[in-house]
Design a protein around this motif. Structure first.
Motif, PDB file in Angstrom:
ATOM      1  N   ALA A 138      33.630  38.231  35.857  1.00 15.12           N
ATOM      2  CA  ALA A 138      33.989  38.585  34.480  1.00 15.12           C
ATOM      3  C   ALA A 138      35.280  39.378  34.418  1.00 15.12           C
ATOM      4  CB  ALA A 138      32.856  39.362  33.824  1.00 15.12           C
ATOM      5  N   GLY A 139      35.434  40.346  35.328  1.00 13.58           N
ATOM      6  CA  GLY A 139      36.633  41.182  35.295  1.00 13.58           C
ATOM      7  C   GLY A 139      37.908  40.397  35.515  1.00 13.58           C
ATOM      8  N   VAL A 140      37.871  39.422  36.429  1.00  8.85           N
ATOM      9  CA  VAL A 140      39.061  38.615  36.714  1.00  8.85           C
ATOM     10  C   VAL A 140      39.284  37.579  35.615  1.00  8.85           C
ATOM     11  CG1 VAL A 140      40.168  37.110  38.406  1.00  8.85           C
ATOM     12  CG2 VAL A 140      38.689  38.970  39.171  1.00  8.85           C
ATOM     13  N   ALA A 141      38.189  37.012  35.095  1.00  5.15           N
ATOM     14  CA  ALA A 141      38.317  35.956  34.086  1.00  5.15           C
ATOM     15  C   ALA A 141      38.786  36.491  32.740  1.00  5.15           C
ATOM     16  CB  ALA A 141      36.985  35.235  33.924  1.00  5.15           C
ATOM     17  N   ALA A 142      38.535  37.766  32.463  1.00  5.19           N
ATOM     18  CA  ALA A 142      38.934  38.335  31.173  1.00  5.19           C
ATOM     19  C   ALA A 142      40.453  38.383  31.054  1.00  5.19           C
ATOM     20  CB  ALA A 142      38.347  39.734  31.016  1.00  5.19           C
ATOM     21  N   ARG A 143      40.950  38.055  29.883  1.00  7.94           N
ATOM     22  CA  ARG A 143      42.389  38.130  29.640  1.00  7.94           C
ATOM     23  C   ARG A 143      42.806  39.593  29.519  1.00  7.94           C
ATOM     24  NH1 ARG A 143      40.647  33.506  27.191  1.00  7.94           N
ATOM     25  NH2 ARG A 143      41.929  31.638  27.455  1.00  7.94           N
ATOM     26  N   PRO A 144      43.782  40.052  30.287  1.00  8.64           N
ATOM     27  CA  PRO A 144      44.188  41.462  30.237  1.00  8.64           C
ATOM     28  C   PRO A 144      44.769  41.816  28.883  1.00  8.64           C
ATOM     29  CG  PRO A 144      45.722  40.182  31.574  1.00  8.64           C
ATOM     30  CD  PRO A 144      44.575  39.276  31.256  1.00  8.64           C
TER      31      PRO A 144
END
Length: 535
Positions: free
Chosen positions: A362-368
């Motif tokens: 989830a942390g990597v897939a989320a758009r910053p």
């Protein structure tokens, strides 16, 4: 003294809520351990070579012009089924929403419960099951694909639309009631217009789901990309399989992007002087949908006469007479109970695998939200594309691949559904991370915390509740999907249903379908209670 005495009383509800959460947590752990005992199936080493050939072909899909032309035509069939199935679902949902809404019935709970019970029957069966049943009535008619999507989706849409009607302001509704209007008319004119935005947004989401359902129906013979995928898979032509998979991914990507764009316009409408302005994008989307519906009707050459033909009436009557009453044979009931256990174990393990994987990505897939390094953006894009590929490939395809190296039973079905559900849960978890309050994480980072620590202590606690709620909802969906992978040999109620359908034992088919609906309702109830405990 009064204040001191009040504190324990105020703490009682929270203590009870914590106890409920602990009880549900322990029950979930016990369910996972119990399900794991059913996944001790063996490995099939003889299928490792075919599995390797399948994986290797991912880098060399079939790109010859003839096959790509076949895929293009099949994609059009899939889109046509999805569009018309969604249109039917929205129509049925709009008609059933007023009956399902709490506002329509007021204090007459019995009528509302009866309505919800009627709606639970069609949505309790997977679209593929509807497809198999309708084939026995209509034959290989294009109405099979449209009705197999529209009927269960219509029941789900009616339930969701009813909930949306209950959430809008009730002022206009009460005013109409006070003026003498009936409950139905007051709901139509006082609630429906205000809920239009939410209804349209959910209809777009249903269209995205219908694309994947149309592919699944192709796997059971309804045509389209799923049918081409099953033909290539059956002949072990792995390059063609991957070409179809990539075509599915592109189709799902287009549906996801279009649906997300429409939902964002609905969630943040432009306003002028406090009045909702006309949005050209939304207007174009509505007109485009109407044009797509007309084209789909023409492309599939649908004929309403085929629904009421003499053959269809005769076959429907034969099936209904043959299936009633359902079989109550003792051996069959024991087989149904054993298959239901396998179904539950498969669904529990699948959701656990998907939830754990969703938390990890989830942390990597989320758009910053702010500026970040190019490497971080590239990693996010790759993970999101991977999640799209996981959910674009139907769960039965994952199950067929895994059956090369795993013996039939709980494990291949659980892994196949877990991989597919990870594609859905991963996206939802990433969106929950994007919508979470960035303040706690920013504060921890300002105090010198490591980025991983900031995410673990500043973001994870905020998204844990939504992710668990999503996982519980997906568990309800996974139970229905378990029936589908079982139809292809992964075990459970689906495998039992396939054997009874092959034998044309309609009383036994009715018993298995009844057990499926009852099991789905039970899981819905348990999931709803668990979500309440998490609030």
């Amino acid at each position: 003294m009064t204040a001191l005495l009040a504190r324990p009383a105020a703490a009682v509800p929270r203590l009870r809520r914590d106890r409920r959460r602990w009880a549900w947590g322990l029950a979930a752990l016990a369910a996972v351990c119990w399900s794991a005992t059913g996944a001790l199936d063996g490995v099939n080493p003889a299928g490792a070579a075919q599995f390797g050939a399948f994986a290797a072909a991912a880098l060399s899909p079939a790109l010859d012009g003839a096959f790509l032309g076949v895929l293009a035509t099949a994609a059009l069939v899939t889109v046509a089924y999805a569009v018309l199935g969604t249109a039917l679902a929205v129509l049925l949902g709009a008609l059933g929403a007023v009956a399902a809404a709490r506002s329509t019935w007021g204090r007459r709970r019995l009528g509302r419960l009866a309505t919800r019970g009627v709606l639970a029957v069609p949505r309790g069966l997977h679209e593929a099951v509807w497809g198999l049943l309708l084939v026995n009535v209509l034959g290989l008619d294009p109405w099979v694909g449209v009705l197999a999507i529209g009927l269960p989706y219509g029941a789900v849409t009616a339930t969701v639309f009813g909930a949306l009607l209950d959430e809008v302001p009730r002022g206009p509704y009460e005013a109409l009631r006070a003026a003498g209007a009936g409950r139905l008319a007051a709901a139509l004119y006082g609630l429906l217009p205000r809920a239009a935005g939410g209804l349209l947004s959910y209809a777009c989401y249903r269209l995205e789901c219908a694309v994947r359902s149309a592919v699944v129906l192709g796997l059971v013979g309804a045509g389209g990309l799923g049918y081409q995928l099953s033909l290539s898979f059956g002949s072990l032509r792995w390059p063609q399989v991957w070409s179809a998979v990539y075509a599915l991914a592109l189709l799902c990507l287009a549906a996801d992007v279009a649906g997300r764009a429409v939902r964002r316009r609905l969630a943040a409408p432009r306003r002028r002087a406090g009045v909702l302005s006309r949005d050209r994008v939304l207007t174009a989307a509505v007109l485009g949908t109407l044009v797509a519906g007309a084209w789909s009707w023409w492309f599939l050459a649908l004929s309403p006469a085929s629904l009421v033909s003499a053959r269809a009436r005769e076959q429907a009557g034969f099936v209904l007479r043959a299936a009633w009453p359902p079989s109550a044979d003792g051996d069959l009931l024991r087989s149904v109970a054993a298959a239901a256990v396998v179904t539950v174990q498969t669904s529990v393990l699948a959701v656990v695998l998907a939830a754990v994987g969703a938390v990890l990505v989830a942390g990597v897939a989320a758009r910053p939200a702010g500026r970040c390094s190019p490497l971080r953006r590239l990693a996010g894009v790759l993970v999101r594309l991977g999640l799209l590929l996981l959910r674009a490939v139907p769960a039965p395809v994952w199950a067929l691949v895994l059956l090369f190296v795993l013996l039939p039973g709980v494990l291949p079905g659980a892994v196949a559904l877990g991989v597919y559900t990870l594609g859905v849960l991963g996206r939802l978890a990433a969106e929950a991370v994007e919508e979470a309050d960035a303040g706690p994480r920013a504060a921890l980072t300002a105090l010198g915390a490591h980025p991983a620590g900031g995410w673990l202590y500043g973001v994870a606690p905020l998204v844990a509740g939504p992710v668990l709620a999503y996982a519980l909802y997906r568990w309800e969906v996974t139970v229905r999907d378990t029936l589908l992978v079982g139809l292809l040999g992964a075990g459970g109620l689906g495998a039992l249903l396939a054997s009874e359908l092959a034998a044309f034992d309609w009383p036994a088919v009715a018993t298995v379908l009844t057990a499926t609906v009852v099991l789905t309702l039970a899981v819905d109830l348990v999931g709803d209670r668990a979500r309440r405990a998490l609030r």
